[in-house]
Design a protein around this motif. Structure first.
Motif, short mmCIF file in Angstrom:
data_model
loop_
_atom_site.label_atom_id
_atom_site.label_comp_id
_atom_site.label_asym_id
_atom_site.label_seq_id
_atom_site.Cartn_x
_atom_site.Cartn_y
_atom_site.Cartn_z
N LYS A 191 0.94 -1.31 -0.16
CA LYS A 191 -0.04 -0.07 -0.06
C LYS A 191 0.90 1.16 -0.30
O LYS A 191 1.76 1.40 0.79
N ARG B 84 -5.78 -3.88 7.68
CA ARG B 84 -6.94 -3.36 6.82
C ARG B 84 -7.16 -3.89 5.73
O ARG B 84 -8.10 -4.38 5.07
N LEU C 224 -8.50 -7.48 5.44
CA LEU C 224 -10.13 -7.58 5.73
C LEU C 224 -10.80 -6.72 4.70
O LEU C 224 -11.96 -6.51 4.70
N GLY C 225 -9.90 -6.23 3.39
CA GLY C 225 -10.81 -5.59 2.50
C GLY C 225 -11.33 -4.27 2.72
O GLY C 225 -11.99 -3.84 2.02
N LEU C 226 -10.56 -3.77 3.98
CA LEU C 226 -11.18 -2.28 4.16
C LEU C 226 -10.30 -1.33 3.52
O LEU C 226 -10.96 -0.19 3.26
N VAL C 227 -9.20 -1.48 3.21
CA VAL C 227 -8.20 -0.79 2.38
C VAL C 227 -7.86 -1.52 1.16
O VAL C 227 -7.77 -2.54 1.29
N LYS C 228 -8.05 -0.97 0.06
CA LYS C 228 -7.74 -1.50 -1.19
C LYS C 228 -6.21 -1.59 -1.40
O LYS C 228 -5.61 -0.47 -1.43
N LYS D 257 -13.47 -6.13 -0.41
CA LYS D 257 -14.74 -5.74 0.27
C LYS D 257 -15.93 -6.34 0.32
O LYS D 257 -16.66 -6.33 1.16
N PHE E 73 -15.91 -13.03 5.64
CA PHE E 73 -16.26 -12.29 6.76
C PHE E 73 -17.11 -13.05 8.00
O PHE E 73 -16.94 -12.75 9.13
N ILE F 258 -9.57 -3.68 15.34
CA ILE F 258 -8.87 -2.87 14.47
C ILE F 258 -8.84 -1.47 15.28
O ILE F 258 -9.63 -0.87 15.38
N GLU F 259 -7.40 -1.19 15.42
CA GLU F 259 -6.91 -0.14 16.34
C GLU F 259 -8.14 -0.13 17.67
O GLU F 259 -8.26 -1.21 18.13
N PRO G 253 -11.33 -0.09 19.16
CA PRO G 253 -12.67 -0.37 18.57
C PRO G 253 -13.58 0.51 19.01
O PRO G 253 -13.75 0.64 20.05
#
Ligand SMILES: Nc1ncnc2c1ncn2[C@@H]1O[C@H](COP(=O)(O)OP(=O)(O)OP(=O)(O)O)[C@@H](O)[C@H]1O
Ligand SMILES: [Mg+2]
Lengths: 306, 250
Positions: A12, A48, A51-55, A70, A76, A83-84, A86
């Motif tokens: 990323k 992230r 988990l598909g939260l960030v590409k 996502k 899921f 994450i961080e 919650p």
């Protein structure tokens, strides 16, 4: 065996700066993977992406053999994550928060809520509003949310953040129990080695976006045992004396005239005297307390927060 | 989908936004009450039906509605980001598009409920104070206006939704609503000619009720509102569904 999680050149980039840089990691079934790195190393960003939260900018993630995006709803359903720090709905009670989670996860058994609250030690405050919770209690609620639907794979980003030592211990035991009872797999990130040292079966060290090292906990411990380096006039003779007179068998001759021993390290004077008395000169005796924390610091350039 | 709608409502339980909704219902109702009460106390004559129904409606439509509905809209769409629940929210095995749609439905439901309940209360207060029957034509006309108000206010909301979704802050939507209403009031005070002010959707929603517009202005105004509404919804949707998720918690 097919790994539970696999990343392939996961990357990323944020404005020319690689937050995560070509990470290849793999987690097998039943493993507790300690994802270790100092602040800003890229742990959260990597998680992230898992988990598909960030590409990802490039590369990909596979969980349960499925490529993650996502919309990986099948995966899921089998993953629990923190994450961080919650968040929760502060206007609702702990129970109501989990009830929303239960409904959206499609779990029919209402009893799962109280069971999970009990597991994380929040049963007594289940009807208290989360807005009045302490940081540690919120963290536990986050963990409850991650556990409620009985996931096969837990992804926990700094789950012990904000917990007191007892809380950290509780969670460690809870996770170890889960692994034993339900055969789940865990990825747990931390910036403090000592926190996951007693938990993890495998460790991956990430620094500046790169996965520096990945090894079994056992291997890491071996690598970082305490030892005593002795420089002597005659290594063969010294080895013989160590064995015969002091019954030291765990040693290696590292180079000419140098012996590294892993036993009786707190008795350097006795070792020294015995060698000298038997005609071996000792030039140097150095105790190395190479602990894991130091090793970690070394790898990450010493700027880890410990 | 019912689960999404239900949980979305559940999430509003005890939220402070409910106090604001209550205030929005109570204030026009109180004013209606004083219209009726004052009519008897000061003029010593029964108030007219039209006075009741017109006043609370236009108050909501012109002044209270836009900022409050903007707040509701951005609350619904930005709260997960602001409260740090966005990670778990987007890890449910449900398509983000359904969450978006669900929130739109709840918004429409809340707008309808607020406007509808206020109307019913005004009606009730009317029955308390007036001595005449409610004229059927007036009633039907008002209900029709009510539906128009609901529709128009709902069409205004995407502007605030967009602000909320892009900034991931509830406050952004509130600011948009307040700025919108302020702009419409300024245009009104400056008596800007209709052919220009219809371009401001916040002005347009007020014109359409009080005085019928000629059709060219109507098309111009409604076209602007509609276009803005659709464009804002589309951008919000795209952003909501496909952008990277990084809300921080606590
Ligand atoms: N949205 C973003 N835009 C720009 N840079 C970002 C963004 N998110 C993360 N970064 C950068 O990526 C790097 C890694 O951040 P990340 O949060 O993954 O670290 P971390 O290992 O989780 O750290 P910590 O231990 O503090 O939680 C940091 O340098 C951070 O500044
Ligand atoms: Mg982090």
């Amino acid at each position: 065996m097919e790994p539970i999680l696999k990343t392939i050149n996961l990357t990323k980039t944020y404005d020319n700066h690689a937050a995560v840089n070509k990470i290849n990691m793999s987690i097998g079934k039943g493993e507790i993977y300690g994802f270790l790195g100092p602040n800003g190393a890229g742990k959260t960003t990597a998680i992230r992406m898992m988990l598909g939260l960030v590409k990802p900018t490039s590369g990909e993630v596979e969980i349960f053999g499925e490529k993650i995006s996502k919309n990986s709803f099948k995966a899921f359903e089998r993953i629990g994550a923190i994450i961080e720090t919650p968040g929760s709905y502060k206007n609702l009670t702990a129970y109501e928060n989990l009830d929303i989670h239960r409904r959206l996860m499609g779990i029919s058994a209402k009893s799962s809520i109280e069971e999970t609250l009990d597991m994380v030690g929040l049963l007594e405050v289940r009807n208290r509003r989360v807005g009045k919770f302490s940081l540690g209690m919120k963290q536990r609620l986050g963990l409850a949310r991650a556990l409620l639907h009985q996931p096969d794979f837990l992804i926990l980003d700094e789950p012990t953040n904000g917990l007191d030592p007892q809380g950290i211990k509780d969670i460690r035991h809870l996770l170890l129990d889960l692994v034993k009872q339900r055969d789940i797999t865990i990825l747990v990130s931390s910036h403090i080695l000592s926190e996951i040292e007693q938990l993890a079966t495998k460790i991956g060290i990430i620094h500046q976006g790169q996965l520096l090292e990945e090894m079994d906990m056992e291997q890491l411990r071996q690598k970082n045992r305490h030892y005593l380096d002795i420089t002597v006039s005659n290594d063969q003779q010294a080895a013989f004396i160590l064995q015969e007179n002091l019954s030291i068998v765990d040693y290696t001759i590292t180079e000419l005239g140098k012996i590294r021993i892993y036993e009786r390290m707190n008795e350097p004077m006795i070792i020294n005297r015995t060698l000298v008395e038997n005609g071996v000169d000792v030039a140097e005796l150095v105790l190395n307390k190479g602990n894991l924390e130091q090793y970690f610091l070394q790898l990450t350039g010493g700027n880890a927060v410990v | 989908m019912t689960t999404i709608l239900y949980t979305e409502l559940l999430k509003c339980k005890r939220a402070s936004i409910l106090w604001i909704i209550a205030a929005v219902i109570v204030i026009p109702s109180l004013i209606s009450f004083f219209i009726g009460f004052g009519s008897w106390a000061i003029l010593d004559s029964p108030p007219k039906w039209s006075g009741f129904l017109v006043f609370s409606q236009s108050l909501i439509n012109m002044l209270i509605g836009p900022p409050v509905f903007a707040m509701l809209a951005s609350f619904l769409f930005a709260r997960e980001y602001q409260e740090g629940t966005v990670h778990s929210f987007f890890l449910y095995p449900r398509h983000r598009a359904l969450f978006f749609l669900g929130k739109l439905c709840i918004l429409l439901l809340l707008i309808t409920a607020i406007i509808g309940i206020t109307f019913l209360i005004s009606l009730g207060i009317g029955f308390m104070f007036t001595t005449t029957h409610l004229p059927y034509d007036l009633f039907i006309g008002k209900v029709w206006e009510l539906l128009k108000i609901i529709g128009l206010q709902f069409l205004l909301a995407p502007i605030a939704i967009l602000a909320g979704v892009l900034s991931r802050q509830i406050i952004a939507g509130i600011i948009v609503g307040i700025v919108g209403v302020t702009s419409s009031v300024i245009l009104m005070i400056a008596s800007t000619p209709l052919q220009y002010s219809v371009y401001n959707p916040y002005s347009f929603v007020t014109f359409i009720i009080d005085s019928p517009l000629e059709s060219s202005l109507m098309i111009r105004g409604f076209g602007t509102l509609m276009t803005l509404s659709i464009v804002c919804t589309a951008i919000s949707y795209y952003h909501y569904v496909s952008s990277d998720v990084q809300g921080s918690g606590v």
